[in-house]
Design a protein around this motif. Structure first.
Motif, PDB file in Angstrom:
ATOM      1  N   THR A 189      -3.216   4.284  -8.720  1.00 48.36           N
ATOM      2  CA  THR A 189      -1.782   4.534  -8.580  1.00 48.36           C
ATOM      3  C   THR A 189      -0.977   3.833  -9.650  1.00 48.36           C
ATOM      4  OG1 THR A 189      -1.477   2.639  -7.144  1.00 48.36           O
ATOM      5  CG2 THR A 189      -2.060   4.713  -6.086  1.00 48.36           C
TER       6      THR A 189
ATOM      7  N   THR B 240       0.753   1.252  -9.159  1.00 48.16           N
ATOM      8  CA  THR B 240       1.931   0.635  -8.535  1.00 48.16           C
ATOM      9  C   THR B 240       1.521  -0.327  -7.450  1.00 48.16           C
ATOM     10  OG1 THR B 240       2.082   2.497  -7.028  1.00 48.16           O
ATOM     11  CG2 THR B 240       3.456   2.577  -8.992  1.00 48.16           C
TER      12      THR B 240
ATOM     13  N   SER C  11      -3.092   0.350  -3.062  1.00 48.58           N
ATOM     14  CA  SER C  11      -2.854   1.454  -2.150  1.00 48.58           C
ATOM     15  C   SER C  11      -4.030   1.560  -1.207  1.00 48.58           C
ATOM     16  CB  SER C  11      -2.675   2.767  -2.915  1.00 48.58           C
ATOM     17  OG  SER C  11      -1.507   2.710  -3.684  1.00 48.58           O
TER      18      SER C  11
ATOM     19  N   HIS D 125       0.899   5.264  -1.889  1.00 42.27           N
ATOM     20  CA  HIS D 125       1.044   4.240  -2.923  1.00 42.27           C
ATOM     21  C   HIS D 125       2.285   3.425  -2.601  1.00 42.27           C
ATOM     22  CE1 HIS D 125       3.843   7.289  -4.462  1.00 42.27           C
ATOM     23  NE2 HIS D 125       4.442   6.302  -5.093  1.00 42.27           N
TER      24      HIS D 125
ATOM     25  N   ASP E  17       5.771   2.061  -3.225  1.00 46.46           N
ATOM     26  CA  ASP E  17       6.978   2.365  -3.976  1.00 46.46           C
ATOM     27  C   ASP E  17       8.028   1.310  -3.636  1.00 46.46           C
ATOM     28  OD1 ASP E  17       9.811   3.712  -4.140  1.00 46.46           O
ATOM     29  OD2 ASP E  17       8.515   4.920  -5.436  1.00 46.46           O
TER      30      ASP E  17
ATOM     31  N   ASP F 144      11.340   2.631  -2.178  1.00 43.08           N
ATOM     32  CA  ASP F 144      11.161   3.098  -0.806  1.00 43.08           C
ATOM     33  C   ASP F 144      11.079   1.912   0.154  1.00 43.08           C
ATOM     34  OD1 ASP F 144      10.073   5.467   1.063  1.00 43.08           O
ATOM     35  OD2 ASP F 144       8.850   3.687   1.407  1.00 43.08           O
TER      36      ASP F 144
ATOM     37  N   ARG G 269       3.532  -5.549  -5.235  1.00 39.99           N
ATOM     38  CA  ARG G 269       3.742  -4.684  -6.400  1.00 39.99           C
ATOM     39  C   ARG G 269       2.924  -5.163  -7.597  1.00 39.99           C
ATOM     40  NH1 ARG G 269       3.710  -2.134 -10.128  1.00 39.99           N
ATOM     41  NH2 ARG G 269       5.263  -0.751 -11.080  1.00 39.99           N
TER      42      ARG G 269
ATOM     43  N   GLY H 243      11.796   9.997  -0.634  1.00 45.07           N
ATOM     44  CA  GLY H 243      10.609  10.677  -0.122  1.00 45.07           C
ATOM     45  C   GLY H 243      10.676  11.132   1.315  1.00 45.07           C
TER      46      GLY H 243
END
Length: 393
Positions: A17, A19, A22, A97, A99, A102, A182, A375
């Motif tokens: 990912t 990011t 995950s 993943h 975010d 988010d 992160r 999302g």
């Protein structure tokens, strides 16, 4: 630890990912498991309410009350911290993943708007009571330092609402979690949290403790977030044995710490004169939450609603107690706080009002607010009726 690979559903293969970590989907999670943790939230909030109940009596330092038995009921906060570590980690684990936008949006809309509403009401009531000379108002409600600290939930000892210090620690934990995850995944979160705890232990055991502004940042109770993270990891990676036994043991350990600390608390069992809060209450809370996660019991709908209303109950109860007591006193000349029966009526009223506000206001508001979370796909109901929903991308 959580995998750093995520499955691309459109290609049927694993992809990095980029990011943060995950995790795989939590296949073992069941509605019963989540429901029991939700119910546990209500009992944690109720403990805090019962802890504050004796202070409603103007002469509470002189008149004994049945509610004095809950003089350690602030331990409900320890249960909340363990649950917070669990829920935040599980929320991230469910995502394809991580975010950051988010994550931040979800936490903001869940915590701040409802809190701001009660903060504004508290300030208004305090300033009004100061003006008309009713009750014992908190004059700092008009202090700009207290207002700024309270609005942004800074982890400083200048809060207008008595319970807000816990929310300040929650927000700090969310920030640490987001940045750690992160950059380095769950290992980064755990490492950062342990470093924070090391600072807190240093704070309470050195002359640093003379710096009052660091009081909450240096509160070792933050280790309880790590307990919740560990429970989530076990939930996602093991079968979590002995769930019912842990549920019974955690309940008994918490009851012993609350009601018989001299003989049945962890400190007493270890023959220690004193243990810090993260051990005395945090370990029983962790065992209790572990048992709740590992024991998939069916929970009735009314108890689920009370669990969902725990946040509003936590924020509302002190304000409700003050306003209701003043109103009844002015209208009928009766001081509800002067009798255990009157206090019980106030507690029932606070619980009932919290459930009503959760069902009629908070639920529709949170549904409406999801359109501002990246999302989300939200049906046009509640506050958002007639507004096109944002589609998942």
């Amino acid at each position: 630890m959580f995998s750093t690979m995520a499955r691309d559903p459109s290609r049927g293969e694993n992809t990095t990912t980029g990011t943060g970590a995950s995790p795989p989907p939590p296949a073992r999670r069941t509605e019963g498991t989540i429901a029991l943790v939700q119910a546990l939230r209500f009992f944690a909030a109720l403990l805090v309410v019962l802890y504050h109940a004796p202070t409603m009596n103007p002469d509470y330092t002189e008149r004994p009350s049945r509610f004095d038995a809950f003089h350690l009921g602030g331990a409900g906060v320890d249960v909340f911290f363990v649950i917070s570590g669990l829920v935040i980690t599980l929320t991230v684990a469910k995502a394809r993943h991580f975010d950051l936008a988010d994550f931040a949006a979800r936490r903001f809309w869940r915590i701040f708007p409802v809190y701001w509403a009660f903060l504004a009401a508290t300030i208004a009531v305090e300033l009004l009571s100061l003006r008309v000379g009713i009750g014992a108002p908190f004059a700092e409600a008009g202090n700009p330092v207290y207002i700024v600290t309270s609005v942004f939930l800074l982890p400083l000892p200048f809060q207008i609402m008595e319970v807000a210090w816990t929310l300040g620690l929650e927000i700090t934990f969310y920030l640490l979690f987001a940045l750690g995850f992160r950059c380095y995944g769950l290992r980064g979160v755990v490492a950062a949290l342990l470093l924070w705890y090391a600072f807190a232990v240093l704070y309470v055991s050195t002359p640093l403790g003379d710096v009052p502004a660091l009081f909450y940042l240096g509160y070792p109770v933050i280790l309880e977030f790590a307990f919740g993270i560990a429970i989530c990891w076990l939930h996602l990676n093991t079968r979590m044995p002995l769930g019912p036994a842990a549920l019974v043991l955690g309940t008994a350990a918490m009851a012993g710490a609350l009601f018989a600390p001299e003989v049945a608390s962890l400190a007493a069992l270890l023959h220690e004169p004193e243990l810090r809060r993260e051990f005395q209450f945090g370990i029983p809370a962790a065992i209790l939450v572990y048992g709740a996660v590992a024991t998939p019991l069916k929970v009735p709908g009314w108890l689920l609603l009370l669990g969902q209303s725990s946040y509003i109950l936590y924020l509302l109860h002190s304000l409700f107690f003050g306003v209701a007591r003043a109103a009844v006193n002015l209208a009928l000349g009766v001081e509800l706080g002067a009798s255990d029966l009157g206090v019980a009526a106030l507690i029932v009223g606070a619980v009932a009002l919290s459930a009503v506000l959760t069902h009629t206001v908070e639920r529709p508001f949170l549904l409406w607010s999801r359109r501002f979370v990246p999302g989300y796909s939200v049906p046009p109901t509640g506050f958002g009726a007639g507004i096109p929903a944002k589609r998942d991308t």
